[in-house]
Write an enzyme that holds these catalytic residues in place. Sequence first.
Site, PDB file in Angstrom:
ATOM      1  N   ASP A  38     -24.665 -33.072  -1.631  1.00  0.00           N
ATOM      2  CA  ASP A  38     -23.678 -33.538  -2.737  1.00  0.00           C
ATOM      3  C   ASP A  38     -24.035 -34.504  -3.689  1.00  0.00           C
ATOM      4  OD1 ASP A  38     -20.486 -33.535  -1.833  1.00  0.00           O
ATOM      5  OD2 ASP A  38     -20.930 -34.603  -3.320  1.00  0.00           O
ATOM      6  N   ASP A  60     -27.434 -32.736  -7.853  1.00  0.00           N
ATOM      7  CA  ASP A  60     -26.478 -32.042  -8.520  1.00  0.00           C
ATOM      8  C   ASP A  60     -26.784 -30.620  -8.657  1.00  0.00           C
ATOM      9  OD1 ASP A  60     -24.747 -30.882 -10.494  1.00  0.00           O
ATOM     10  OD2 ASP A  60     -25.324 -32.428 -12.126  1.00  0.00           O
ATOM     11  N   VAL A  61     -25.898 -29.686  -7.964  1.00  0.00           N
ATOM     12  CA  VAL A  61     -26.304 -28.451  -7.812  1.00  0.00           C
ATOM     13  C   VAL A  61     -25.993 -27.584  -8.939  1.00  0.00           C
ATOM     14  CG1 VAL A  61     -26.018 -28.241  -5.206  1.00  0.00           C
ATOM     15  CG2 VAL A  61     -24.070 -28.035  -6.532  1.00  0.00           C
ATOM     16  N   ASN A  87     -20.612 -24.504  -1.286  1.00  0.00           N
ATOM     17  CA  ASN A  87     -19.348 -25.179  -1.214  1.00  0.00           C
ATOM     18  C   ASN A  87     -18.582 -26.119  -2.300  1.00  0.00           C
ATOM     19  OD1 ASN A  87     -16.674 -25.796   0.436  1.00  0.00           O
ATOM     20  ND2 ASN A  87     -17.851 -27.795   0.659  1.00  0.00           N
ATOM     21  N   SER A 139     -11.612 -19.055  -3.539  1.00  0.00           N
ATOM     22  CA  SER A 139     -10.165 -19.556  -3.673  1.00  0.00           C
ATOM     23  C   SER A 139      -9.189 -18.596  -3.758  1.00  0.00           C
ATOM     24  CB  SER A 139     -10.137 -20.598  -4.635  1.00  0.00           C
ATOM     25  OG  SER A 139      -8.964 -20.983  -4.978  1.00  0.00           O
ATOM     26  N   TYR A 152     -10.978 -22.885 -13.935  1.00  0.00           N
ATOM     27  CA  TYR A 152     -11.138 -22.702 -12.570  1.00  0.00           C
ATOM     28  C   TYR A 152     -11.017 -21.256 -11.983  1.00  0.00           C
ATOM     29  CZ  TYR A 152     -10.685 -24.106  -7.314  1.00  0.00           C
ATOM     30  OH  TYR A 152     -11.043 -24.012  -6.072  1.00  0.00           O
ATOM     31  N   LYS A 156     -13.956 -19.383 -10.108  1.00  0.00           N
ATOM     32  CA  LYS A 156     -13.853 -18.743  -8.871  1.00  0.00           C
ATOM     33  C   LYS A 156     -13.853 -17.030  -8.841  1.00  0.00           C
ATOM     34  CE  LYS A 156     -13.694 -22.586  -6.416  1.00  0.00           C
ATOM     35  NZ  LYS A 156     -15.086 -23.013  -5.700  1.00  0.00           N
TER      36      LYS A 156
HETATM   37  N1  NAD Z   1      -8.763 -28.453  -1.673  1.00  0.00           N
HETATM   38  C1  NAD Z   1      -8.197 -27.281  -2.081  1.00  0.00           C
HETATM   39  O1  NAD Z   1      -7.083 -27.178  -2.210  1.00  0.00           O
HETATM   40  C2  NAD Z   1      -9.197 -26.266  -2.336  1.00  0.00           C
HETATM   41  C3  NAD Z   1      -8.418 -25.007  -2.567  1.00  0.00           C
HETATM   42  C4  NAD Z   1      -9.467 -23.644  -2.658  1.00  0.00           C
HETATM   43  C5  NAD Z   1     -10.629 -23.653  -2.888  1.00  0.00           C
HETATM   44  N2  NAD Z   1     -11.253 -25.077  -2.846  1.00  0.00           N
HETATM   45  C6  NAD Z   1     -12.768 -25.236  -2.776  1.00  0.00           C
HETATM   46  O2  NAD Z   1     -13.071 -25.724  -1.693  1.00  0.00           O
HETATM   47  C7  NAD Z   1     -14.513 -26.273  -1.788  1.00  0.00           C
HETATM   48  C8  NAD Z   1     -14.547 -27.694  -1.364  1.00  0.00           C
HETATM   49  O3  NAD Z   1     -13.665 -28.427  -1.683  1.00  0.00           O
HETATM   50  P1  NAD Z   1     -13.051 -29.654  -0.996  1.00  0.00           P
HETATM   51  O4  NAD Z   1     -11.563 -29.203  -1.110  1.00  0.00           O
HETATM   52  O5  NAD Z   1     -13.504 -29.946   0.129  1.00  0.00           O
HETATM   53  O6  NAD Z   1     -13.075 -30.782  -2.314  1.00  0.00           O
HETATM   54  P2  NAD Z   1     -13.543 -32.058  -2.128  1.00  0.00           P
HETATM   55  O7  NAD Z   1     -13.555 -32.719  -3.538  1.00  0.00           O
HETATM   56  O8  NAD Z   1     -13.272 -32.989  -0.879  1.00  0.00           O
HETATM   57  O9  NAD Z   1     -15.259 -31.645  -2.157  1.00  0.00           O
HETATM   58  C9  NAD Z   1     -16.014 -31.037  -3.043  1.00  0.00           C
HETATM   59  C10 NAD Z   1     -17.194 -31.430  -3.163  1.00  0.00           C
HETATM   60  O10 NAD Z   1     -18.134 -31.156  -3.896  1.00  0.00           O
HETATM   61  C11 NAD Z   1     -18.874 -31.843  -4.791  1.00  0.00           C
HETATM   62  N3  NAD Z   1     -19.309 -31.512  -5.853  1.00  0.00           N
HETATM   63  C12 NAD Z   1     -18.728 -31.175  -6.990  1.00  0.00           C
HETATM   64  N4  NAD Z   1     -19.519 -31.120  -8.185  1.00  0.00           N
HETATM   65  C13 NAD Z   1     -20.741 -30.973  -7.537  1.00  0.00           C
HETATM   66  C14 NAD Z   1     -21.879 -30.735  -8.189  1.00  0.00           C
HETATM   67  N5  NAD Z   1     -22.084 -30.703  -9.427  1.00  0.00           N
HETATM   68  N6  NAD Z   1     -22.842 -31.166  -7.372  1.00  0.00           N
HETATM   69  C15 NAD Z   1     -23.134 -31.456  -6.082  1.00  0.00           C
HETATM   70  N7  NAD Z   1     -21.853 -31.495  -5.627  1.00  0.00           N
HETATM   71  C16 NAD Z   1     -20.756 -31.508  -6.302  1.00  0.00           C
HETATM   72  C17 NAD Z   1     -18.003 -33.325  -4.806  1.00  0.00           C
HETATM   73  O11 NAD Z   1     -18.684 -34.253  -4.982  1.00  0.00           O
HETATM   74  C18 NAD Z   1     -17.076 -33.291  -3.699  1.00  0.00           C
HETATM   75  O12 NAD Z   1     -17.860 -33.873  -2.494  1.00  0.00           O
HETATM   76  C19 NAD Z   1     -14.703 -26.181  -3.524  1.00  0.00           C
HETATM   77  O13 NAD Z   1     -15.256 -25.183  -3.770  1.00  0.00           O
HETATM   78  C20 NAD Z   1     -13.053 -26.037  -3.710  1.00  0.00           C
HETATM   79  O14 NAD Z   1     -13.337 -25.328  -5.253  1.00  0.00           O
HETATM   80  C21 NAD Z   1     -10.504 -26.132  -2.655  1.00  0.00           C
END
Ligand code: NAD
Length: 251
Positions: A38, A60-61, A87, A139, A152, A156
Amino acid sequence: MGNSFEGKTVVISGAAGGVGRAAVAQFVENGARVCATDIAASVTDLERGSSGQIVAVPADVTKSMEVEKIFAAAEQRLGPVDVLVSNAGFIISKSAHDTTEDEWDSVMNANAKSFFLMSKRALPAMLQRRTGSIVATGSISSVVGLPEQAAYCAAKGALLQLVRQMAVDYASRGIRVNAVGAGSINTPFLTRYLEGLEDPAAGEAAIKSAHPLGRWAEPKEIADAIFYLSGPAASFVTGQILMADGGYSAR
Ligand SMILES: NC(=O)c1ccc[n+]([C@@H]2O[C@H](COP(=O)([O-])OP(=O)(O)OC[C@H]3O[C@@H](n4cnc5c(N)ncnc54)[C@H](O)[C@@H]3O)[C@@H](O)[C@H]2O)c1
């Protein structure tokens, strides 16, 4: 067929977040060795007390040199990578005309380019071994247009098309590629989104009622879908998006 990950190595990005942490826990419980990565330094919490089953790599991915660092650590400390869970992601909630070029790039990079870079680095060894599974967190926004989600939805949607393209490209060489189409999930991602609204309570009610199940998901429910697609239980599933969205996209 059950989903045992005994002796398997899994790389999970976004591992410090809600879904990522739940996925790490689930793979570890089922015998996998996990490289948890992360951009948030707090990802290193996961390694402590894991008796070597988890290796944490802050990175940073969106940058190929950092992706290299992740896979080098995974391969050296855990072994060849069997499963990639891409993810990491984040949202900037704006319509197209309000989105700056930098905002567009950052959302596209975090959600779509990161998936490309992680897959590109994972694939050569998977192709050589003629086995591998890749799962990306998509998503509802992968499949429908939602208001004020210009970058977004584009990101996605791109992620889903890359899932389909790679599934077709690599199926004959033993590699499956799938996505989870998540509905709203109770994670910091959602909390930040609600905090940005004028009326967060009304936003919460609207989000919940938009899902036919009348609620949002807990992170474990999305990790369950990722887990299923990753392993032998989904051995004949590739190029798919599994909508774990409380029925949102069924209407
Ligand atoms: N929470 C929602 O409602 C929701 C809905 C649909 C999809 N998603 C997707 O689910 C996935 C997980 O999200 P979540 O809900 O656990 O949110 P979250 O914010 O808790 O976790 C996302 C993580 O990604 C990390 N991240 C972001 N950019 C990064 C980068 N450049 N390099 C490395 N790490 C990075 C962040 O630091 C964070 O810890 C994401 O892809 C998000 O788009 C979330």
